[in-house]
Write a protein that holds these residues in place. Structure first.
Motif, PDB file in Angstrom:
ATOM      1  N   THR A  32     -58.037 -38.323 -42.471  1.00  0.00           N
ATOM      2  CA  THR A  32     -58.100 -38.868 -43.644  1.00  0.00           C
ATOM      3  C   THR A  32     -57.120 -38.382 -44.785  1.00  0.00           C
ATOM      4  OG1 THR A  32     -60.744 -39.429 -43.173  1.00  0.00           O
ATOM      5  CG2 THR A  32     -59.742 -39.335 -45.443  1.00  0.00           C
ATOM      6  N   MET A  33     -56.660 -39.172 -45.634  1.00  0.00           N
ATOM      7  CA  MET A  33     -55.765 -38.634 -46.851  1.00  0.00           C
ATOM      8  C   MET A  33     -56.470 -39.446 -48.105  1.00  0.00           C
ATOM      9  SD  MET A  33     -52.006 -39.279 -45.573  1.00  0.00           S
ATOM     10  CE  MET A  33     -51.547 -37.984 -46.643  1.00  0.00           C
ATOM     11  N   GLY A  34     -56.351 -38.221 -48.949  1.00  0.00           N
ATOM     12  CA  GLY A  34     -56.947 -38.545 -50.445  1.00  0.00           C
ATOM     13  C   GLY A  34     -56.247 -38.019 -51.791  1.00  0.00           C
ATOM     14  N   TRP A  35     -56.724 -38.039 -52.703  1.00  0.00           N
ATOM     15  CA  TRP A  35     -55.941 -37.402 -54.011  1.00  0.00           C
ATOM     16  C   TRP A  35     -57.186 -37.031 -54.869  1.00  0.00           C
ATOM     17  CZ3 TRP A  35     -51.004 -37.118 -54.616  1.00  0.00           C
ATOM     18  CH2 TRP A  35     -50.005 -37.991 -54.028  1.00  0.00           C
ATOM     19  N   PHE A  36     -57.132 -36.049 -55.624  1.00  0.00           N
ATOM     20  CA  PHE A  36     -57.843 -35.131 -56.358  1.00  0.00           C
ATOM     21  C   PHE A  36     -57.159 -34.891 -57.570  1.00  0.00           C
ATOM     22  CE2 PHE A  36     -62.056 -34.436 -54.708  1.00  0.00           C
ATOM     23  CZ  PHE A  36     -61.817 -34.827 -53.117  1.00  0.00           C
ATOM     24  N   ARG A  37     -57.572 -34.629 -58.660  1.00  0.00           N
ATOM     25  CA  ARG A  37     -56.780 -34.132 -59.847  1.00  0.00           C
ATOM     26  C   ARG A  37     -57.728 -33.093 -60.661  1.00  0.00           C
ATOM     27  NH1 ARG A  37     -57.028 -39.870 -63.412  1.00  0.00           N
ATOM     28  NH2 ARG A  37     -59.361 -39.960 -64.152  1.00  0.00           N
ATOM     29  N   LYS A  42     -60.886 -28.909 -67.343  1.00  0.00           N
ATOM     30  CA  LYS A  42     -61.867 -29.672 -66.511  1.00  0.00           C
ATOM     31  C   LYS A  42     -61.819 -29.214 -65.272  1.00  0.00           C
ATOM     32  CE  LYS A  42     -61.789 -33.720 -69.647  1.00  0.00           C
ATOM     33  NZ  LYS A  42     -61.604 -35.064 -69.756  1.00  0.00           N
ATOM     34  N   GLU A  43     -63.021 -29.604 -64.572  1.00  0.00           N
ATOM     35  CA  GLU A  43     -63.102 -29.270 -62.911  1.00  0.00           C
ATOM     36  C   GLU A  43     -62.278 -30.140 -62.132  1.00  0.00           C
ATOM     37  OE1 GLU A  43     -67.813 -27.647 -62.751  1.00  0.00           O
ATOM     38  OE2 GLU A  43     -67.260 -29.463 -62.071  1.00  0.00           O
ATOM     39  N   ARG A  44     -61.824 -29.971 -61.052  1.00  0.00           N
ATOM     40  CA  ARG A  44     -61.214 -30.899 -60.166  1.00  0.00           C
ATOM     41  C   ARG A  44     -62.126 -32.034 -59.695  1.00  0.00           C
ATOM     42  NH1 ARG A  44     -57.792 -27.794 -55.495  1.00  0.00           N
ATOM     43  NH2 ARG A  44     -57.246 -26.852 -57.529  1.00  0.00           N
ATOM     44  N   GLU A  45     -61.642 -33.214 -59.851  1.00  0.00           N
ATOM     45  CA  GLU A  45     -62.319 -34.294 -59.700  1.00  0.00           C
ATOM     46  C   GLU A  45     -61.589 -35.487 -58.393  1.00  0.00           C
ATOM     47  OE1 GLU A  45     -62.807 -36.604 -63.297  1.00  0.00           O
ATOM     48  OE2 GLU A  45     -60.618 -37.201 -63.511  1.00  0.00           O
ATOM     49  N   PHE A  46     -62.365 -36.191 -58.029  1.00  0.00           N
ATOM     50  CA  PHE A  46     -62.065 -37.135 -56.761  1.00  0.00           C
ATOM     51  C   PHE A  46     -61.236 -38.252 -57.595  1.00  0.00           C
ATOM     52  CE2 PHE A  46     -62.013 -39.529 -53.103  1.00  0.00           C
ATOM     53  CZ  PHE A  46     -62.312 -40.860 -53.791  1.00  0.00           C
ATOM     54  N   VAL A  47     -60.290 -38.718 -56.912  1.00  0.00           N
ATOM     55  CA  VAL A  47     -59.291 -39.830 -57.488  1.00  0.00           C
ATOM     56  C   VAL A  47     -59.659 -41.029 -56.534  1.00  0.00           C
ATOM     57  CG1 VAL A  47     -57.271 -40.907 -58.067  1.00  0.00           C
ATOM     58  CG2 VAL A  47     -57.610 -38.456 -58.683  1.00  0.00           C
ATOM     59  N   ALA A  48     -59.141 -40.658 -55.162  1.00  0.00           N
ATOM     60  CA  ALA A  48     -59.228 -42.021 -54.197  1.00  0.00           C
ATOM     61  C   ALA A  48     -59.174 -41.186 -52.904  1.00  0.00           C
ATOM     62  CB  ALA A  48     -57.986 -42.929 -54.381  1.00  0.00           C
ATOM     63  N   ALA A  49     -59.412 -42.081 -51.904  1.00  0.00           N
ATOM     64  CA  ALA A  49     -59.203 -41.710 -50.509  1.00  0.00           C
ATOM     65  C   ALA A  49     -59.370 -42.728 -49.504  1.00  0.00           C
ATOM     66  CB  ALA A  49     -60.432 -40.759 -50.025  1.00  0.00           C
ATOM     67  N   MET A  50     -58.680 -42.561 -48.185  1.00  0.00           N
ATOM     68  CA  MET A  50     -58.314 -43.649 -47.429  1.00  0.00           C
ATOM     69  C   MET A  50     -58.760 -42.851 -45.877  1.00  0.00           C
ATOM     70  SD  MET A  50     -55.158 -45.783 -46.614  1.00  0.00           S
ATOM     71  CE  MET A  50     -55.462 -46.846 -47.939  1.00  0.00           C
TER      72      MET A  50
END
Length: 122
Positions: A32-37, A42-50
């Motif tokens: 699975t691949m995804g993106w966080f920012r 601020k704390e690291r947060e989820f952006v998107a995943a596939m």
């Protein structure tokens, strides 16, 4: 497994930017691949995943309709197209690879890139 992001930079609010993430080494099968920012202070947060099959795609609420995640399995490359960028999108963006189904939890992704800076200006 090595992940290398590219495509970050400076963009005006309302503009677009595309990020890429190249996977090298020996990634897990059906990964699975995804993106966080992470924004400053601020704390690291989820952006998107596939998921591997692309049947499961998740977005954070504040990027839905503006960001699009995609991947080219043959090229082992993941993409994040970001449109209608806002000042709050300013952050370091991290590409991630996981071994289970797509989730929004950072600890489910054992492989992380070094990050690429995205700065949105007014």
């Amino acid at each position: 497994v090595q992940l290398v992001e590219s495509g970050g930079g400076l963009v005006q609010a309302g503009g677009s930017l595309g990020l890429s993430c190249a996977v090298s080494g020996r990634p897990p099968t059906f990964y699975t691949m995804g993106w966080f920012r992470q924004a400053p202070g601020k704390e690291r947060e989820f952006v998107a995943a596939m998921s591997w099959s692309s049947n499961s795609i998740y977005y954070a609420d504040d990027v839905k309709g503006r960001f699009t995640i995609s991947r080219d399995i043959a090229k082992k490359t993941e993409y994040l197209q970001m449109n209608s960028l806002k000042l709050d999108d300013t952050a370091v963006y991290y590409c991630v690879v996981g071994t289970i189904t797509a989730t929004m939890t950072s600890t489910d992704y054992p492989y992380w890139g070094q990050g690429t800076q995205v700065t949105v200006s007014s």
